[in-house]
Scaffold this active site. Structure first.
Site, PDB file in Angstrom:
ATOM      1  N   GLU A  43       0.835  -1.205   0.000  1.00 25.47           N
ATOM      2  CA  GLU A  43       0.000   0.000   0.000  1.00 25.47           C
ATOM      3  C   GLU A  43       0.871   1.256   0.000  1.00 25.47           C
ATOM      4  OE1 GLU A  43      -2.612   2.418   3.291  1.00 25.47           O
ATOM      5  OE2 GLU A  43      -2.466   0.232   3.459  1.00 25.47           O
ATOM      6  N   ASP A  47       0.901   3.864  -3.105  1.00 22.90           N
ATOM      7  CA  ASP A  47       0.545   5.266  -2.895  1.00 22.90           C
ATOM      8  C   ASP A  47       1.537   6.186  -3.610  1.00 22.90           C
ATOM      9  OD1 ASP A  47      -0.859   7.496  -1.386  1.00 22.90           O
ATOM     10  OD2 ASP A  47       1.165   7.699  -0.580  1.00 22.90           O
ATOM     11  N   ASP A 116      -7.228   1.383   0.306  1.00 21.32           N
ATOM     12  CA  ASP A 116      -5.908   0.844   0.652  1.00 21.32           C
ATOM     13  C   ASP A 116      -5.557  -0.354  -0.228  1.00 21.32           C
ATOM     14  OD1 ASP A 116      -5.744   2.742   2.631  1.00 21.32           O
ATOM     15  OD2 ASP A 116      -6.163   1.359   4.282  1.00 21.32           O
ATOM     16  N   GLU A 119      -4.401   0.728  -3.666  1.00 27.02           N
ATOM     17  CA  GLU A 119      -2.997   1.150  -3.628  1.00 27.02           C
ATOM     18  C   GLU A 119      -2.073  -0.060  -3.567  1.00 27.02           C
ATOM     19  OE1 GLU A 119      -3.346   5.570  -1.587  1.00 27.02           O
ATOM     20  OE2 GLU A 119      -2.927   3.843  -0.306  1.00 27.02           O
TER      21      GLU A 119
END
Length: 233
Positions: A43, A47, A116, A119
């Site tokens: 994650e 990101d 989440d 990502e």
């Protein structure tokens, strides 16, 4: 649960089984299975890849926009709300490995978990294929949002946006009237935004907060200033 091959088809990429399973492993599942690795590191990686891909696209394709407007657009399309919407459109929730507590509270439809996981899947794609394939996947998912005036108009904080418009137009006090339905382990909330005693948009969600955000988003479209309803592409 359907085969993860179907998820990969929807994403338009191939991810090796081990990395894909890791990308779908929520911490609640990991905790219940002896502390196995979670998707949180993926994650974190995803990101950064997401931020890079969107920033690069905005910088190259909107040469006349000032920094503040670029930042607003980026914020809108990488928000939890936007990513969760993408995840729902792809049916990601049904593939996430969750602990029993999250399963009982409808975790597969929680915006935070869905965002989440998106990502994490971006991070997994980067690990398997590098930045260019990951960037292409991000663009396939994000580009429709970059052309969505409703998404870009209010950024990520719908409740603040509607509050600002209501204040500017002197519409009156804002009140969210929220009700819940369904069993405790799978409760759904309905919110209706009242401004100055008048009912505006309604929204639903697995939490009061998400229902209120949805009702604010719908209401914003109803009361937004006329000059925000169109935008030069």
């Amino acid at each position: 649960m359907p085969s993860t091959e179907e998820l990969l088809k929807r994403l338009g990429v191939n991810i090796d089984p081990e990395t894909l399973r890791l990308a779908l492993t929520h911490r609640s599942y990991a905790y219940e299975h002896g502390g196995i690795p979670t998707n949180e590191r993926l994650e974190f990686l995803g990101d950064s890849v997401l931020g890079y891909a969107v920033t690069d696209h905005l910088y190259k394709n909107y040469p006349d926009l000032p920094e503040g407007d670029l930042a607003k657009r980026r914020s809108a399309v990488v928000s939890t709300r936007a990513l969760a919407g993408i995840a729902r459109s792809l049916g990601v929730g049904e593939f996430i490995l969750l602990g029993q507590g999250e399963i009982l509270t409808n975790g597969k439809d929680k915006s935070s978990i869905l965002a989440d996981t998106m990502e994490s899947l971006i991070g997994a794609t980067f690990l398997n294929h590098g930045i260019e394939v990951a960037r292409q996947m991000v663009m396939r998912l994000i580009l429709p949002l970059l052309h969505d005036v409703d998404v870009l108009g209010a950024g990520t904080d719908w409740k603040t946006a509607i509050q600002e418009i209501a204040a500017a137009k002197k519409l009156g006090n804002i009140e969210y009237r929220v009700t819940g339905s369904g069993p405790d382990h799978q409760r759904t909330y309905q919110a209706v935004l009242h401004i100055g005693g008048t009912a505006y948009g309604a929204g639903t969600g697995p939490s009061k907060k998400e229902a209120e955000q949805e009702s604010a988003a719908v209401s914003w479209k109803m009361v937004r200033p006329h000059d925000e309803s169109t935008e030069a592409k």
